[in-house]
Design an enzyme around this catalytic site. Structure first.
Site, mmCIF file in Angstrom:
data_model
loop_
_atom_site.group_PDB
_atom_site.id
_atom_site.type_symbol
_atom_site.label_atom_id
_atom_site.label_comp_id
_atom_site.label_asym_id
_atom_site.label_seq_id
_atom_site.Cartn_x
_atom_site.Cartn_y
_atom_site.Cartn_z
ATOM 1 N N ARG A 1 -4.586 5.474 0.015
ATOM 2 C CA ARG A 1 -4.505 4.160 0.663
ATOM 3 C C ARG A 1 -3.068 3.638 0.676
ATOM 4 O O ARG A 1 -2.670 2.923 1.610
ATOM 5 C CB ARG A 1 -5.433 3.169 -0.045
ATOM 6 C CG ARG A 1 -5.641 1.841 0.716
ATOM 7 C CD ARG A 1 -6.750 1.023 0.081
ATOM 8 N NE ARG A 1 -7.059 -0.190 0.836
ATOM 9 C CZ ARG A 1 -6.742 -1.419 0.458
ATOM 10 N NH1 ARG A 1 -6.095 -1.621 -0.683
ATOM 11 N NH2 ARG A 1 -7.079 -2.464 1.190
ATOM 12 N N ILE B 1 -5.725 -4.331 6.517
ATOM 13 C CA ILE B 1 -6.451 -3.142 6.080
ATOM 14 C C ILE B 1 -7.588 -3.659 5.205
ATOM 15 O O ILE B 1 -7.375 -4.475 4.310
ATOM 16 C CB ILE B 1 -5.523 -2.160 5.308
ATOM 17 C CG1 ILE B 1 -6.301 -0.920 4.835
ATOM 18 C CG2 ILE B 1 -4.817 -2.825 4.151
ATOM 19 C CD1 ILE B 1 -5.392 0.151 4.209
ATOM 20 N N SER B 2 -8.808 -3.248 5.518
ATOM 21 C CA SER B 2 -9.989 -3.794 4.844
ATOM 22 C C SER B 2 -10.011 -3.452 3.359
ATOM 23 O O SER B 2 -9.418 -2.452 2.916
ATOM 24 C CB SER B 2 -11.268 -3.256 5.492
ATOM 25 O OG SER B 2 -11.391 -3.705 6.824
ATOM 26 N N LYS B 3 -10.713 -4.288 2.597
ATOM 27 C CA LYS B 3 -10.910 -4.011 1.174
ATOM 28 C C LYS B 3 -11.586 -2.657 0.998
ATOM 29 O O LYS B 3 -12.485 -2.308 1.768
ATOM 30 C CB LYS B 3 -11.803 -5.092 0.551
ATOM 31 C CG LYS B 3 -11.219 -6.471 0.527
ATOM 32 C CD LYS B 3 -12.264 -7.523 0.194
ATOM 33 C CE LYS B 3 -12.875 -7.311 -1.183
ATOM 34 N NZ LYS B 3 -13.744 -8.455 -1.565
ATOM 35 N N PRO B 4 -11.192 -1.862 -0.011
ATOM 36 C CA PRO B 4 -11.861 -0.579 -0.248
ATOM 37 C C PRO B 4 -13.378 -0.703 -0.385
ATOM 38 O O PRO B 4 -14.120 0.152 0.102
ATOM 39 C CB PRO B 4 -11.222 -0.088 -1.552
ATOM 40 C CG PRO B 4 -9.857 -0.702 -1.543
ATOM 41 C CD PRO B 4 -10.034 -2.050 -0.905
#
Length: 222
Positions: A38, A64-67
Site C-alpha cells: 500500500r 485511497i480507501s481504508k484497508p
C-alpha cells in the site's frame, strides 16, 4: 527503528492481522491484502501512515480507501461473484481506479481486472504506479465509469469506489448472470450505504448493508 518505507513487511502483516481480527475471513482476500504494498500508492510524506486503517489523500479531492473497506468489499465480491479455476473470480470491473491500489488487490483475486477512472490525472498516476510492477492481468482505462466498460463484459463482479443515487443500469447490464456488484449508494439524507446486487436469470436482488463514506459518483471525463 527502520521506517515503513524501508521495511514495510511487518507493518503490512500487522494490518492483515487487524483485518482478520475485525472479521475478514476470506483467506484469499487476506492474502491479497498482505501481498500488495500500500505504501507504493501514497505520497512519500504519507508512507508512515500507509498501513494504518485510514483513508489517505491522493490528490484532486480523492482518497485511497481504508484497508478495512477494500478488504470488506473484496470479500463481499468473492462471496457472490462467479469463480473460475483455482477459486479465483472471473473478469472484474473496478469503477474508480484512483491511485490503482484496489485494482492491484483485485488483480490478486480475479483472472482479469478492467479498472476505469474518469479523472485523467489520477489515471496517469495509477499507470505510473502500476507500470514498474508489470501486472499483466490489470488493465487501466480512462473513461466514464457510470457507463461501465462494455468491451470487457460480461463481468463476474463489479466493484465501485464512488456512490450515486442508484446502481447504474449499465453496470447491471454488463454483469454476468450469477455475478455480483458491490458499491456504495445514497441511502437516506446525506448518507451512503454499501449495497450488494446479485443478478440471476430470475431477476435482480439488492441488499443494503452498512453505512459507508465514499466520494460522489460522477459522469464524464475530466
Amino acid at each position: 527503528m527502520p521506517s515503513q518505507s524501508r521495511d514495510p513487511i511487518p507493518a503490512r502483516a500487522r494490518m492483515v492481522q487487524l483485518l482478520a481480527a475485525e472479521g475478514i475471513r476470506d483467506a484469499q482476500v487476506l492474502g491479497a491484502m498482505g501481498a500488495v504494498d500500500r505504501h507504493h500508492f501514497v505520497d512519500g510524506a504519507l508512507v508512515p501512515q500507509a498501513y494504518e486503517d485510514t483513508a489517505l489523500p491522493i490528490g484532486l479531492g480523492q482518497t485511497i480507501s481504508k484497508p478495512s473497506v477494500v478488504a470488506r468489499m473484496a470479500e463481499l465480491l468473492m462471496q457472490g461473484g462467479l469463480r473460475g479455476e483455482g477459486g479465483r473470480l472471473g473478469r472484474v470491473l473496478d469503477i474508480g481506479t484512483g491511485c490503482g491500489y484496489q485494482a492491484l488487490v483485485l488483480g490478486q483475486l480475479a483472472s482479469e481486472v478492467y479498472s476505469i477512472e474518469r479523472l485523467r490525472e489520477l489515471h496517469e498516476k495509477a499507470r505510473a504506479n502500476l507500470r514498474p510492477l508489470r501486472v499483466a492481468n490489470v488493465h487501466l482505462i480512462l473513461g466514464d465509469g457510470m457507463a461501465g466498460f462494455a468491451k470487457g463484459a460480461p463481468y463476474a463482479g463489479i466493484i465501485a469506489a464512488a456512490g450515486g443515487e442508484a446502481v447504474p443500469e449499465a453496470w447491471i447490464e454488463q454483469l454476468a448472470y450469477g455475478g455480483r456488484i458491490v458499491a456504495p449508494i445514497v441511502h437516506g439524507p446525506s448518507q451512503q450505504a454499501l449495497v450488494v446486487v446479485d443478478k440471476s436469470r430470475q431477476g435482480i436482488q439488492q441488499t443494503i448493508l452498512e453505512t459507508v463514506n465514499f466520494v460522489p459518483l460522477k459522469s464524464g471525463i475530466a
